[in-house]
Each structure stands twice: as C-alpha cells, then as structure tokens.
Design an enzyme around this catalytic site. Sequence first.
Site, PDB file in Angstrom:
ATOM      1  N   HIS A  85      17.875 -22.876 -30.686  1.00 18.92           N
ATOM      2  CA  HIS A  85      16.642 -22.130 -30.628  1.00 18.92           C
ATOM      3  C   HIS A  85      16.298 -21.653 -32.052  1.00 18.92           C
ATOM      4  O   HIS A  85      17.344 -21.416 -32.786  1.00 18.92           O
ATOM      5  CB  HIS A  85      16.715 -20.725 -29.752  1.00 18.92           C
ATOM      6  CG  HIS A  85      15.309 -20.376 -29.551  1.00 18.92           C
ATOM      7  ND1 HIS A  85      14.659 -19.506 -30.464  1.00 18.92           N
ATOM      8  CD2 HIS A  85      14.514 -20.680 -28.590  1.00 18.92           C
ATOM      9  CE1 HIS A  85      13.520 -19.151 -29.870  1.00 18.92           C
ATOM     10  NE2 HIS A  85      13.366 -19.837 -28.698  1.00 18.92           N
ATOM     11  N   GLU A  91      14.987 -23.310 -21.486  1.00 11.26           N
ATOM     12  CA  GLU A  91      14.789 -24.407 -20.674  1.00 11.26           C
ATOM     13  C   GLU A  91      15.941 -24.841 -19.812  1.00 11.26           C
ATOM     14  O   GLU A  91      15.891 -25.437 -19.071  1.00 11.26           O
ATOM     15  CB  GLU A  91      14.435 -25.832 -21.714  1.00 11.26           C
ATOM     16  CG  GLU A  91      13.444 -25.234 -22.695  1.00 11.26           C
ATOM     17  CD  GLU A  91      11.924 -25.281 -21.995  1.00 11.26           C
ATOM     18  OE1 GLU A  91      11.975 -24.707 -20.818  1.00 11.26           O
ATOM     19  OE2 GLU A  91      11.144 -25.687 -22.889  1.00 11.26           O
TER      20      GLU A  91
HETATM   21  N1  COA Z   1      21.548 -30.469 -30.011  1.00 11.02           N
HETATM   22  C1  COA Z   1      22.328 -31.138 -31.067  1.00 11.02           C
HETATM   23  N2  COA Z   1      21.980 -30.566 -32.287  1.00 11.02           N
HETATM   24  C2  COA Z   1      21.094 -29.729 -32.631  1.00 11.02           C
HETATM   25  C3  COA Z   1      20.533 -29.027 -31.528  1.00 11.02           C
HETATM   26  C4  COA Z   1      20.611 -29.485 -30.170  1.00 11.02           C
HETATM   27  N3  COA Z   1      20.344 -29.166 -29.149  1.00 11.02           N
HETATM   28  N4  COA Z   1      19.689 -28.056 -31.999  1.00 11.02           N
HETATM   29  C5  COA Z   1      19.848 -27.969 -33.262  1.00 11.02           C
HETATM   30  N5  COA Z   1      20.699 -28.994 -33.640  1.00 11.02           N
HETATM   31  C6  COA Z   1      21.248 -29.070 -35.222  1.00 11.02           C
HETATM   32  C7  COA Z   1      20.240 -29.822 -35.605  1.00 11.02           C
HETATM   33  O1  COA Z   1      20.208 -31.304 -35.439  1.00 11.02           O
HETATM   34  C8  COA Z   1      20.253 -29.451 -37.052  1.00 11.02           C
HETATM   35  O2  COA Z   1      21.449 -30.289 -37.755  1.00 11.02           O
HETATM   36  P1  COA Z   1      21.409 -30.903 -39.186  1.00 11.02           P
HETATM   37  O3  COA Z   1      21.182 -29.556 -40.161  1.00 11.02           O
HETATM   38  O4  COA Z   1      22.928 -31.471 -39.184  1.00 11.02           O
HETATM   39  O5  COA Z   1      20.333 -31.741 -39.427  1.00 11.02           O
HETATM   40  C9  COA Z   1      20.805 -28.125 -36.946  1.00 11.02           C
HETATM   41  O6  COA Z   1      21.547 -27.942 -35.582  1.00 11.02           O
HETATM   42  C10 COA Z   1      19.827 -27.174 -37.256  1.00 11.02           C
HETATM   43  O7  COA Z   1      18.539 -27.565 -36.493  1.00 11.02           O
HETATM   44  P2  COA Z   1      17.230 -27.353 -36.959  1.00 11.02           P
HETATM   45  O8  COA Z   1      16.507 -28.361 -36.622  1.00 11.02           O
HETATM   46  O9  COA Z   1      17.048 -26.768 -38.154  1.00 11.02           O
HETATM   47  O10 COA Z   1      16.610 -26.105 -35.942  1.00 11.02           O
HETATM   48  P3  COA Z   1      15.360 -25.704 -35.508  1.00 11.02           P
HETATM   49  O11 COA Z   1      15.259 -24.215 -35.427  1.00 11.02           O
HETATM   50  O12 COA Z   1      14.435 -26.454 -36.347  1.00 11.02           O
HETATM   51  O13 COA Z   1      15.303 -26.100 -33.943  1.00 11.02           O
HETATM   52  C11 COA Z   1      15.208 -26.287 -31.609  1.00 11.02           C
HETATM   53  C12 COA Z   1      15.421 -25.470 -32.816  1.00 11.02           C
HETATM   54  C13 COA Z   1      14.926 -25.463 -30.399  1.00 11.02           C
HETATM   55  C14 COA Z   1      13.901 -27.244 -31.790  1.00 11.02           C
HETATM   56  C15 COA Z   1      16.613 -27.247 -31.431  1.00 11.02           C
HETATM   57  O14 COA Z   1      17.508 -26.603 -31.276  1.00 11.02           O
HETATM   58  C16 COA Z   1      16.399 -28.303 -30.458  1.00 11.02           C
HETATM   59  O15 COA Z   1      15.916 -29.344 -30.673  1.00 11.02           O
HETATM   60  N6  COA Z   1      16.892 -28.058 -29.091  1.00 11.02           N
HETATM   61  C17 COA Z   1      16.692 -29.082 -28.101  1.00 11.02           C
HETATM   62  C18 COA Z   1      15.431 -28.976 -27.676  1.00 11.02           C
HETATM   63  C19 COA Z   1      15.205 -27.821 -26.763  1.00 11.02           C
HETATM   64  O16 COA Z   1      16.087 -27.398 -25.997  1.00 11.02           O
HETATM   65  N7  COA Z   1      14.053 -27.455 -26.766  1.00 11.02           N
HETATM   66  C20 COA Z   1      13.486 -26.185 -25.969  1.00 11.02           C
HETATM   67  C21 COA Z   1      13.359 -25.017 -27.030  1.00 11.02           C
HETATM   68  S1  COA Z   1      13.077 -23.406 -26.192  1.00 11.02           S
END
Ligand code: COA
Length: 379
Positions: free
Chosen positions: A263, A321
């Site tokens: 998140h 989710e």
């Molecule tokens: N699975 C695997 N790796 C994940 C991850 C996940 N669910 N969520 C984050 N990461 C990793 C990213 O790849 C990133 O790695 P890197 O620095 O090596 O590239 C690191 O963790 C930080 O992620 P970041 O993209 O900066 O986080 P964010 O704050 O932009 O993203 C979400 C938050 C929710 C978009 C992200 O956690 C995600 O994509 N989750 C899966 C989709 C999901 O459940 N969506 C519903 C959200 S309520």
Amino acid sequence: MEGIRDPQRRNVMAKPNGSKVGGLEGVVVAETALSEVDGERGRLVIGGLELEHLAPWAEVEDVASLLWDAHVPDASQKDAMRRALGRGRARAFARLESLGDALSLGDPMDSLRASLAHLPSSDTSGPDIAGAVAVFAAARVRCSAGLPPVAPDPDAPHAADYLHMLQGSPVSPAAARGLDTYLVTVADHGMNASTFAARVVTSTGSDEVSAVVAAVGALKGPLHGGAPGPVLDMLDAIGASDRAAAWLENELSSGRRIMGMGHRIYRVRDPRAEVLEQAARRLESEGRASPRLALARSVERTAEELLARRHPERALRANVEFYTAVLLEAIGIPRTAFSPTFAVGRVIGWHAHIEEQRRTGRLIRPSSIYVGPTPTATL
Ligand code: COA
C-alpha cells in the site's frame, strides 16, 4: 531519438539519493474533514469514527449520513436517507433504456463508466449518483448473463437492494450484513487516486457526473480498485496452501506484483483487511461457506514473508483488496462485479469529497519539471 522523453521514466523518477519522486507521495493537496488514514499505526477514521468502531454496526445509510451530513443519523434521519437512496435507484432504473450499448461493453468498469456518462450533468445529488452506480453495476451483471435487469425496491436498504438487483433472488440477512460491512469499510479513504481524480475535475468547476466518471476510470486500475478479481484468480491458481510459496516466488521472480499486497500509505496491515476478514469469518460461522478463507490466510502469511525478504526496507502487507475478494465471493457476488461493487461503496465518499472540494477547494493544478529537449532557434 536523443532528447525525446521516455514515457516509462516519467512515471517514477529517481532522486540522486535513490529514493523515488513522482506520484505526489507525501504531498498534501487538500484539507478534509471526511477521513484520515494513519499509515504508520494502521488506523482509519471515517466521518470522525474509527473504522473498527464503525464497521461492526453501520449500514450504507449511516456512513452516507456521516460523510454527507456530518452526523450519525437517528432512526428517522436514517429512514429518510434510506428512502432518498431508494428514490435515487428508482430514477436510475428508469434511465436504463437510454444507456445505449453501455451495459453490454465487455469490461464491467468500462460499462459502469459509459453508463454513468449518459447521466445528465444536472444529476448532482448524492442519492442520485449513488443510486445510479448501484443500479448500473447490477444491471451490467444481469445483462452479461443474458438476464433482464431487476427493478429496485425503493423502500429496501441500499446494500440489500443492490444484492437483490444483482442476484434476482431473496437476500439473506447475513449476506446483506456482510455487504453493508464491505460498503461502509470502503466508503472513504483519504486522498486515494479515484477521490483525487474526482476532486481535480471538480476543482475546474465541472459537474459531478464528470467527476464521478473520472473517478471510475481511476478506480478501474489494478493498482487501485482493480485488484480483488486478480486476487481470486491468484487463489484459484495456487489452489492449496503448500503450493503458495512456489507460486508466489515464481510471480516475484518474473517481475510481477502480488495482488492485494502492499500500500502507498500503510506500513502495517491495512486495517480494512482485518475488518473484512472478520466479516468473512462471520459469514462462515453463519453457515455461508467461505472456502477461500483458510487458503487466503495462508497465502497472505507466505506472501508477507517473501515480500519482507525481498523488500526489508518496506513493509508490504495485505491491503483492502485481499479480503475484499474473499468476502465478496462468500456473499455471492461474481468476481467480474468486484470493482463495480467497490464503486458502489466508494461513490459515497466521492460525493462527499466533490461537495467539500466545491466548498473549500481551489483549482488543483500542480507543476512539472521539463526534461525535454532544449529549444533551438531552427528545426
Ligand atoms: N508485490 C510485489 N512487489 C511489490 C508489491 C507487491 N504487491 N507492492 C510493492 N512492491 C514493490 C515494488 O515493486 C517496488 O519495488 P522496487 O523498488 O524494487 O521497484 C517497491 O515494492 C515499492 O513499491 P512502489 O511502487 O513504490 O509502491 P507504491 O506505493 O507506488 O504502490 C501499490 C502501492 C498498492 C500500488 C503496490 O503495493 C501494488 O502494486 N500492490 C499490488 C496491487 C494492489 O494490491 N492494489 C490494490 C491497492 S489497495
């Protein structure tokens, strides 16, 4: 071509120290009296009440009163809200004929977006817009199954009537209660992407229908509201707890994200995951089998361990989710309707934010840093 910008690079730029910029992370864009997300402590306040105190008893009508009128309704106010939402559903149902082919679009969120876009921009009341989201989402499910839409019962509670319009059969109190818990839990969540989209559109002086259409577009994405269907696909693919580690490891090694985990704000388990897990457990104990629950718990634990190993610097725990998928399946909602059902709950918050933005906001217009080619005098 040297000097032309790479669109991938625009998404997340790296600061010299390696941390990420972009995505407005940590940037305050508004003051709001509607909800507070405390990511460090895993605390969510909606309309002045902690989620864990609100979710066990509240129904959609209560959270709508909290967010739209800023108070917990007494019995007659709740009754008035129930009837107002019922009238909103009835008005939306009367418009079904005028939606063109919107209900038959392949993707359910495309269908919801297109259906809402048919509303006249004068439809700006909370009950009208909330009624339209519920009616159009349910009608799309019926239409895709080749079934006629089910007319709303304007006197019924919003959650139970949504379920009835969707399933076309009598709704059990346990299922309606589970759905109320879900819709209340997701009603608002600070400056999430879809709420922000609605506020940006509103800040230009545009109308509520346009703002909600934009919000639906943002909610569709898997990084926001599009994850619960894929969570269920993941549980299907894993099948049994002892296959979880290998399956998840393969996903991560292939560069894919684990849906339902991580998140932007929470650094602990999303408090909504706890509330929805409890609701799924309640349904299980009331005799509505939730075969996914045991598997989901085990997959969550394994995913958490694997993600902690890969990202020791960043807690990636279950988000809303993950258990949305389990709960909505136990209620009997088809997975293609998960994201539209999220919209049925979140539209309560969108409407409140749209009103708040109108009252207190300014035009939202951030800046950017130009990294394109230096202009030259000649082409
Ligand atoms: N699975 C695997 N790796 C994940 C991850 C996940 N669910 N969520 C984050 N990461 C990793 C990213 O790849 C990133 O790695 P890197 O620095 O090596 O590239 C690191 O963790 C930080 O992620 P970041 O993209 O900066 O986080 P964010 O704050 O932009 O993203 C979400 C938050 C929710 C978009 C992200 O956690 C995600 O994509 N989750 C899966 C989709 C999901 O459940 N969506 C519903 C959200 S309520």
